[in-house]
Motif scaffolding. Structure first.
Motif, short mmCIF file in Angstrom:
data_model
loop_
_atom_site.label_atom_id
_atom_site.label_comp_id
_atom_site.label_asym_id
_atom_site.label_seq_id
_atom_site.Cartn_x
_atom_site.Cartn_y
_atom_site.Cartn_z
N UNK A 1 -0.75 14.74 -15.34
CA UNK A 1 -1.45 13.47 -15.13
C UNK A 1 -0.86 12.38 -16.02
N UNK A 2 -0.57 11.23 -15.44
CA UNK A 2 0.02 10.11 -16.18
C UNK A 2 -0.89 8.90 -16.04
N UNK A 3 -1.65 8.56 -17.08
CA UNK A 3 -2.63 7.47 -16.97
C UNK A 3 -2.03 6.09 -16.74
N UNK A 4 -0.74 5.93 -16.99
CA UNK A 4 -0.13 4.63 -16.74
C UNK A 4 0.26 4.48 -15.27
N UNK A 5 0.31 5.61 -14.55
CA UNK A 5 0.73 5.58 -13.16
C UNK A 5 -0.35 6.03 -12.19
N UNK A 6 -1.23 6.93 -12.62
CA UNK A 6 -2.20 7.54 -11.71
C UNK A 6 -3.55 6.82 -11.78
N UNK A 7 -4.11 6.52 -10.62
CA UNK A 7 -5.39 5.83 -10.53
C UNK A 7 -6.57 6.79 -10.65
N UNK A 8 -6.31 8.09 -10.57
CA UNK A 8 -7.36 9.08 -10.70
C UNK A 8 -6.87 10.18 -11.63
N UNK A 9 -7.78 10.73 -12.46
CA UNK A 9 -7.37 11.77 -13.42
C UNK A 9 -7.39 13.18 -12.86
N UNK B 1 6.40 0.76 -20.45
CA UNK B 1 7.28 1.93 -20.59
C UNK B 1 8.70 1.52 -20.98
N UNK B 2 9.13 0.38 -20.48
CA UNK B 2 10.46 -0.11 -20.87
C UNK B 2 10.46 -0.41 -22.37
N UNK B 3 9.41 -1.08 -22.84
CA UNK B 3 9.30 -1.35 -24.27
C UNK B 3 9.24 -0.07 -25.08
#
Length: 449
Positions: A2-10, A432-434
């Motif tokens: 699970x990726x909280x920066x990309x996924x709208x649901x956990x 993520x780039x930063x």
């Protein structure tokens, strides 16, 4: 992963990670049922980690509120059950001296008093809840990975001991080698009070205390949508919903993408990875030379941290992958193992038995924040606590208490982290780039001489 920066649901009801902490459980863990009805409550808390469980317990126990606690999986599934178990007198990434430089000595003292209160609260909750969490003997080493950190260490020691009443010690390289012969260390700042424990046992103990206080806890019940008709919040889960006037968000590093406008673009979820070795033999323990069972962290921009566990294994952690989908790639465990062996060359033959990762939430100003939306705001009744920057085990318990007090209209200390919302990251979509650029800079910083 699970990726909280990309996924709208956990996700819903995922199993606990196969961590060392999970493997050490004596029996099957309690499974809290999912919400499968449309109900009402006085207050809803989202997230059953350290913060959410303590907030919910305080609300039920101290303020006699009808509290519903919603968890996407089970209590402690996120960072609260995955971390290294360091009980520290602080949070975020700013030490007392840095707080004084930013806010002045008076505020630094007030912040430290709050951190000390949090540290003591964790101890009190362990005793009150009879939580058996393999608490180890105290001792915390902050290692200087380069001699240039020894002068700042001296400044920190003088400020902490003279202004805050601490009892820190500055260890020279020769003094350190007698206690902790880490071959990468050039000295250390030693705190005799901080200690390690089993973080999963602690959060499960908090869950038991919350239930005993009257909190209704639902597992496998992520909030999939959020409606606010006429000022009443309606949180919709896969099989039910709950209505309440007040909602506390305690999801921190596991907050899904676009979860709520109050948190949108205000957190950077960062992966921290941990390995746990095979048990060290008596000969390996003797050659490695670690005295006692201290907790250890270094001064690198991309920090390493470790501790000797009760069964003679070494836990060793640090920054891992950037994206969730890369979290379990073997090279990150290999990098941690290589770093461990550089610190302890006598352990060249050691192998890894456990590997896992978890998300920590980094804030823009390196501090956690508690915030309550104004009554004339579209989000009236919503509060949150987040942004511990990977150092929240102690503070999060008190943050839960303060969040409950805030929701009930009680006054809380006038501290910087309690007076302002989390700052939005500039160019938030490019976080993520930063992060990649920071990691490159950090590696250069950590290697320079």
């Amino acid at each position: 992963m699970y990726d909280p920066l990309l996924d709208k649901e956990p996700g819903v009801g995922s199993p606990y990670p196969q961590s060392y902490w999970f493997a050490k459980q004596a029996g099957p863990l309690s499974q809290h049922p999912s919400l499968n009805d449309d109900i009402t409550a006085d207050i809803v808390v989202i997230g059953a980690g350290y913060t959410g469980l303590n907030a919910a317990r305080e609300l039920a126990e101290r303020f006699s509120q009808q509290v519903v606690l919603l968890e996407a999986h089970q209590p402690g599934w996120g960072c609260s059950g995955r971390n290294a178990g360091f009980v520290l007198k602080g949070t975020g990434r700013l030490g007392p001296l840095q707080l004084a430089e930013r806010f002045g000595i008076k505020q630094a003292k007030a912040c430290y008093a709050e951190y000390q209160h949090a540290f003591e609260l964790v101890d009190a909750l362990q005793q009150r809840g009879r939580i058996s969490c393999q608490r180890q003997a105290p001792g915390y080493y902050k290692l200087a990975h380069h001699p240039r950190f020894l002068a700042p260490f001296q400044q920190q020691l003088e400020f902490a001991n003279q202004q805050l009443g601490q009892s820190l010690q500055l260890l020279s390289p020769s003094e350190l080698q007698q206690q902790l012969p880490d071959q990468q260390a050039k000295g250390a700042l030693f705190d005799p009070d901080c200690y390690g424990l089993n973080p999963l046992e602690l959060v499960l103990g908090y869950a038991d205390m919350a239930k005993q206080a009257g909190v209704t806890l639902y597992g496998g019940s992520p909030v999939l949508s959020w409606q606010t008709p006429q000022g009443l919040h309606r949180l919709i889960t896969p099989q039910g919903s709950v209505r309440a006037k007040k909602v506390l968000i305690a999801t921190n590093g596991y907050t899904p993408k676009n979860f709520h406008p109050l948190l949108q673009g205000r957190l950077l979820p960062v992966l921290s990875s941990i390995i746990v070795t095979q048990p060290l033999t008596a000969d390996e323990l003797a050659r490695c030379g670690i005295q006692g069972q201290p907790i250890v962290m270094d001064t690198r921009a991309l920090k390493y941290y470790y501790r000797l566990l009760p069964d003679g294994r070494l836990l060793f952690g640090g920054r891992g992958a950037i994206r969730g989908r890369d979290a379990d790639k073997p090279r990150y465990a290999a990098q941690l193992l290589a770093a461990l062996k550089r610190s302890f060359p006598a352990l060249q033959q050691i192998t890894v038995d456990y590997q896992w990762s978890g998300w920590v939430a980094v804030s823009m100003d390196d501090m956690p924040h508690l915030y309550q939306a104004p009554q004339d705001s579209p989000y009236a009744g919503v509060s949150y606590a987040a942004g511990y920057c990977g150092s929240g085990l102690s503070f999060s318990a008190l943050a839960g208490q303060r969040l409950a007090e805030l929701a009930m209209g009680q006054s809380i200390p006038l501290l910087p982290c309690y007076q302002q919302p989390l700052r939005t990251f500039p160019f938030a979509r490019w976080r993520r780039v930063g992060q990649r650029l920071y990691y490159q800079w950090g590696r250069w910083q950590d290697q320079r001489r």
